[in-house]
Write a protein that holds these residues in place. Structure first.
Motif, PDB file in Angstrom:
ATOM      1  N   PHE A  81      28.074  34.946   2.331  1.00  9.93           N
ATOM      2  CA  PHE A  81      28.362  35.392   0.962  1.00  9.93           C
ATOM      3  C   PHE A  81      27.454  36.532   0.523  1.00  9.93           C
ATOM      4  CE2 PHE A  81      25.635  31.720   1.344  1.00  9.93           C
ATOM      5  CZ  PHE A  81      24.448  32.237   0.842  1.00  9.93           C
TER       6      PHE A  81
ATOM      7  N   LEU B   2      10.416  37.429  -4.682  1.00 10.33           N
ATOM      8  CA  LEU B   2      10.776  37.986  -3.362  1.00 10.33           C
ATOM      9  C   LEU B   2      12.180  37.463  -3.069  1.00 10.33           C
ATOM     10  CD1 LEU B   2       7.379  37.344  -1.560  1.00 10.33           C
ATOM     11  CD2 LEU B   2       8.231  39.506  -2.424  1.00 10.33           C
ATOM     12  N   MET B   3      13.141  38.122  -3.694  1.00  7.82           N
ATOM     13  CA  MET B   3      14.531  37.660  -3.645  1.00  7.82           C
ATOM     14  C   MET B   3      15.487  38.815  -3.465  1.00  7.82           C
ATOM     15  SD  MET B   3      15.633  34.765  -6.321  1.00  7.82           S
ATOM     16  CE  MET B   3      14.870  33.162  -6.327  1.00  7.82           C
ATOM     17  N   GLY B   4      14.958  39.968  -3.089  1.00  4.22           N
ATOM     18  CA  GLY B   4      15.837  41.109  -2.833  1.00  4.22           C
ATOM     19  C   GLY B   4      16.359  41.017  -1.404  1.00  4.22           C
TER      20      GLY B   4
ATOM     21  N   GLU C 169      14.681  38.491   4.539  1.00  8.86           N
ATOM     22  CA  GLU C 169      14.180  37.116   4.565  1.00  8.86           C
ATOM     23  C   GLU C 169      12.646  37.184   4.678  1.00  8.86           C
ATOM     24  OE1 GLU C 169      14.931  33.900   4.142  1.00  8.86           O
ATOM     25  OE2 GLU C 169      12.866  33.607   4.781  1.00  8.86           O
ATOM     26  N   PRO C 170      11.943  36.852   3.588  1.00 10.25           N
ATOM     27  CA  PRO C 170      10.474  37.001   3.592  1.00 10.25           C
ATOM     28  C   PRO C 170       9.788  36.281   4.746  1.00 10.25           C
ATOM     29  CG  PRO C 170      11.252  36.254   1.429  1.00 10.25           C
ATOM     30  CD  PRO C 170      12.452  36.352   2.302  1.00 10.25           C
TER      31      PRO C 170
ATOM     32  N   SER D 127      11.467  33.370  -2.006  1.00  6.97           N
ATOM     33  CA  SER D 127      12.737  32.696  -1.727  1.00  6.97           C
ATOM     34  C   SER D 127      13.076  32.786  -0.247  1.00  6.97           C
ATOM     35  CB  SER D 127      13.841  33.371  -2.556  1.00  6.97           C
ATOM     36  OG  SER D 127      15.080  32.741  -2.322  1.00  6.97           O
ATOM     37  N   THR D 128      13.444  31.650   0.331  1.00  3.20           N
ATOM     38  CA  THR D 128      13.765  31.633   1.765  1.00  3.20           C
ATOM     39  C   THR D 128      15.046  30.857   2.049  1.00  3.20           C
ATOM     40  OG1 THR D 128      12.994  30.966   3.964  1.00  3.20           O
ATOM     41  CG2 THR D 128      12.241  29.622   2.119  1.00  3.20           C
ATOM     42  N   CYS D 129      15.718  31.266   3.130  1.00  6.85           N
ATOM     43  CA  CYS D 129      16.909  30.537   3.560  1.00  6.85           C
ATOM     44  C   CYS D 129      16.507  29.302   4.362  1.00  6.85           C
ATOM     45  CB  CYS D 129      17.818  31.457   4.369  1.00  6.85           C
ATOM     46  SG  CYS D 129      17.030  32.070   5.866  1.00  6.85           S
TER      47      CYS D 129
ATOM     48  N   SER E 116      16.933  28.651  -0.682  1.00  5.14           N
ATOM     49  CA  SER E 116      18.366  28.927  -0.850  1.00  5.14           C
ATOM     50  C   SER E 116      19.124  27.832  -0.125  1.00  5.14           C
ATOM     51  CB  SER E 116      18.701  30.296  -0.255  1.00  5.14           C
ATOM     52  OG  SER E 116      17.984  31.282  -0.950  1.00  5.14           O
TER      53      SER E 116
ATOM     54  N   HIS F  38      22.349  25.972  -1.332  1.00  2.83           N
ATOM     55  CA  HIS F  38      23.786  26.310  -1.436  1.00  2.83           C
ATOM     56  C   HIS F  38      24.775  25.270  -0.918  1.00  2.83           C
ATOM     57  CE1 HIS F  38      22.138  30.064  -2.667  1.00  2.83           C
ATOM     58  NE2 HIS F  38      21.996  30.592  -1.484  1.00  2.83           N
TER      59      HIS F  38
ATOM     60  N   GLU G 279      17.902  27.060  -4.949  1.00  2.00           N
ATOM     61  CA  GLU G 279      18.984  27.943  -5.407  1.00  2.00           C
ATOM     62  C   GLU G 279      20.300  27.370  -4.873  1.00  2.00           C
ATOM     63  OE1 GLU G 279      17.989  30.830  -7.206  1.00  2.00           O
ATOM     64  OE2 GLU G 279      16.106  29.747  -7.003  1.00  2.00           O
TER      65      GLU G 279
ATOM     66  N   SER H  28      24.200  28.563  -5.060  1.00  5.59           N
ATOM     67  CA  SER H  28      25.262  29.474  -5.516  1.00  5.59           C
ATOM     68  C   SER H  28      26.594  28.743  -5.461  1.00  5.59           C
ATOM     69  CB  SER H  28      25.339  30.706  -4.618  1.00  5.59           C
ATOM     70  OG  SER H  28      24.132  31.410  -4.703  1.00  5.59           O
TER      71      SER H  28
ATOM     72  N   PRO I 118      26.506  31.024 -10.496  1.00  2.00           N
ATOM     73  CA  PRO I 118      27.880  31.329 -10.070  1.00  2.00           C
ATOM     74  C   PRO I 118      27.832  32.413  -8.995  1.00  2.00           C
ATOM     75  CG  PRO I 118      27.533  31.824 -12.418  1.00  2.00           C
ATOM     76  CD  PRO I 118      26.220  31.386 -11.871  1.00  2.00           C
TER      77      PRO I 118
ATOM     78  N   ASN J 214      28.189  35.592  -6.911  1.00  2.61           N
ATOM     79  CA  ASN J 214      28.569  36.966  -7.232  1.00  2.61           C
ATOM     80  C   ASN J 214      29.582  37.410  -6.201  1.00  2.61           C
ATOM     81  OD1 ASN J 214      27.212  38.458  -9.418  1.00  2.61           O
ATOM     82  ND2 ASN J 214      25.383  37.603  -8.455  1.00  2.61           N
TER      83      ASN J 214
ATOM     84  N   CYS K 290      21.746  41.139  -4.875  1.00  2.00           N
ATOM     85  CA  CYS K 290      21.095  41.776  -3.734  1.00  2.00           C
ATOM     86  C   CYS K 290      22.049  42.441  -2.756  1.00  2.00           C
ATOM     87  CB  CYS K 290      20.201  40.786  -3.003  1.00  2.00           C
ATOM     88  SG  CYS K 290      20.960  39.210  -2.685  1.00  2.00           S
TER      89      CYS K 290
HETATM   90  N1  SAH Z   1      16.489  35.713   2.229  1.00  2.00           N
HETATM   91  C1  SAH Z   1      15.974  35.051   1.090  1.00  2.00           C
HETATM   92  C2  SAH Z   1      15.830  35.911  -0.144  1.00  2.00           C
HETATM   93  C3  SAH Z   1      16.910  36.908  -0.479  1.00  2.00           C
HETATM   94  S1  SAH Z   1      18.456  36.397  -1.150  1.00  2.00           S
HETATM   95  C4  SAH Z   1      16.781  33.812   0.780  1.00  2.00           C
HETATM   96  O1  SAH Z   1      17.748  33.548   1.467  1.00  2.00           O
HETATM   97  O2  SAH Z   1      16.398  33.080  -0.109  1.00  2.00           O
HETATM   98  C5  SAH Z   1      18.223  35.935  -2.808  1.00  2.00           C
HETATM   99  C6  SAH Z   1      19.150  34.833  -3.252  1.00  2.00           C
HETATM  100  O3  SAH Z   1      20.467  35.330  -3.584  1.00  2.00           O
HETATM  101  C7  SAH Z   1      19.366  33.769  -2.181  1.00  2.00           C
HETATM  102  O4  SAH Z   1      19.333  32.513  -2.804  1.00  2.00           O
HETATM  103  C8  SAH Z   1      20.748  34.109  -1.693  1.00  2.00           C
HETATM  104  O5  SAH Z   1      21.317  33.022  -1.028  1.00  2.00           O
HETATM  105  C9  SAH Z   1      21.441  34.513  -2.969  1.00  2.00           C
HETATM  106  N2  SAH Z   1      22.674  35.263  -2.826  1.00  2.00           N
HETATM  107  C10 SAH Z   1      22.986  36.196  -1.902  1.00  2.00           C
HETATM  108  N3  SAH Z   1      24.240  36.659  -2.100  1.00  2.00           N
HETATM  109  C11 SAH Z   1      24.717  36.024  -3.174  1.00  2.00           C
HETATM  110  C12 SAH Z   1      25.959  36.081  -3.878  1.00  2.00           C
HETATM  111  N4  SAH Z   1      26.950  36.876  -3.478  1.00  2.00           N
HETATM  112  N5  SAH Z   1      26.110  35.289  -4.957  1.00  2.00           N
HETATM  113  C13 SAH Z   1      25.116  34.466  -5.364  1.00  2.00           C
HETATM  114  N6  SAH Z   1      23.934  34.368  -4.746  1.00  2.00           N
HETATM  115  C14 SAH Z   1      23.727  35.134  -3.653  1.00  2.00           C
END
Ligand code: SAH
Length: 345
Positions: free
Chosen positions: A118, A155-157, A160-161, A191-193, A214, A216, A256, A258, A288, A290, A333
């Protein structure tokens, strides 16, 4: 690429050692550190250094200074920057205004390698780690351009930190140092996956930053479909690592989530999530989805989101629905960088 060393990536103690090795007094390090963290673009601007030292430094060191390639201002005040780096790559940062001050969302890699389905940031072909200075520059130059004082960092841009671990740790030390922007760890979220071994390593450092996961999805079956990283790092092990992180740091974990229509937004998913997180001091952020160009996934509707939130709350979890800033400027992002790479081809 230049063989000069990146001076802004040096920690205060390292800069001191460099000055001593050049036969300079120790206090020069403090002067240089201050200038670098004000965002000067050349040694020539360091007006309280002797000219001979400025010349000597510019022969062996470079000062990173990104160019603003694009800047978009949202009707809600959110500012999105697209920065051009020395090697032609580009990265995004988003400056957001909250009641308590300015917060910036910064990138840690140019293009991400993780491949969440996503997310617009996936770009393995052009991916590279950002240096500590390149991560810091996003704070310094956004602050200078906007005339604001940034007080919070996420750190959410893009990137992957924990996949750029050493440089991110060094960035944290730089941004935290007195004499620079001096932002406290409690004002920083990472923020990390879910790269589990790195979460354990980070826990040992006992930093007071907020760890954001993250998540999800509440099961391996669902999470594996949208986040390839889950095929390597099992969701139960991930939550165990979070429990360990809390034990070591006493910092509540942030999750997080989504919300994707018909995929992870059912009451049954909320029940499973509550079961998974039981007993772990944490906070769930519901966002929600994006919509990303070219993806069939849709955001959940309001009713589904509030029903999900209620189900979590009834089971003792705290959950908030995240307010979305900068919608009109593709502030999530990877979106701006992606548009830019489209215009290049
Ligand atoms: N790599 C890190 C940080 C960057 S992503 C991580 O995965 O946490 C920042 C956040 O935005 C993450 O939670 C990511 O899963 C989320 N994200 C990415 N694309 C998205 C989208 N289309 N809609 C909603 N959240 C999204």
């Amino acid at each position: 690429m230049s063989e000069k060393k990146c001076i802004k990536s040096l920690l205060p103690a390292e800069l001191e050692a460099e000055m001593l090795s050049l036969g300079q007094p120790r206090y020069r390090a403090g002067q240089i550190f201050k200038w670098l963290h004000l965002g000067v673009r050349s040694f020539g601007e360091m007006s309280d250094l002797p000219r001979s030292l400025r010349e000597q430094l510019s022969e062996s060191y470079l000062i990173t200074a990104p160019e603003i390639l694009r800047k978009q201002v949202s009707s809600d005040g959110t500012v999105k920057y697209l920065y051009g780096l020395a090697d032609g790559n580009s990265i995004e940062s988003v400056l957001m205004k909250y009641e308590h001050g300015y917060s910036i969302c910064i990138s840690t890699q140019a293009g991400c390698r993780m491949g969440c389905v996503f997310c617009a940031s996936y770009d393995p072909a052009r991916s590279r780690d950002l240096s500590p200075a390149e991560i810091l520059d996003q704070v310094l130059f956004s602050q200078a351009d906007s005339g604001t004082k940034i007080s919070n960092i996420v750190l959410m841009g893009t990137g992957e930190p924990l996949d750029n671990y050493e440089n991110v740790l060094r960035f944290l030390e730089l941004v935290n140092a007195s004499g620079g922007v001096n932002i406290g760890m409690r004002h920083i979220s990472l923020s990390t996956c879910g790269i589990i071994p790195r979460i354990y390593e980070l826990a040992e450092l006992k930093l007071q930053l907020t760890l954001s996961i993250s998540l999800h999805a509440p099961t391996n079956e669902l999470r594996g479909q949208i986040m390839p990283v889950n095929r390597t790092y099992d969701i139960r092990r991930l939550i165990e690592a979070c429990r360990y992180y809390f034990e070591k740091t006493s910092r509540r974990i942030s999750f997080e989530y989504s919300m994707i229509q018909g995929f992870n937004d059912t009451v049954s998913c909320a029940q499973k999530l509550a079961e998974l997180l039981k007993g772990l001091p944490c906070h769930v952020n519901l966002i929600p989805l994006n919509k990303v160009e070219g993806s069939p996934l849709l955001p959940s509707g309001k009713n589904a989101i509030y029903r999900f939130q209620r189900t979590l709350e009834e089971r003792g979890l705290t959950a908030t629905v995240r307010r979305s800033l900068g919608r009109d400027i593709s502030a999530s992002c990877g979106q701006l960088r992606r548009q830019n790479s489209h215009t290049e081809v």
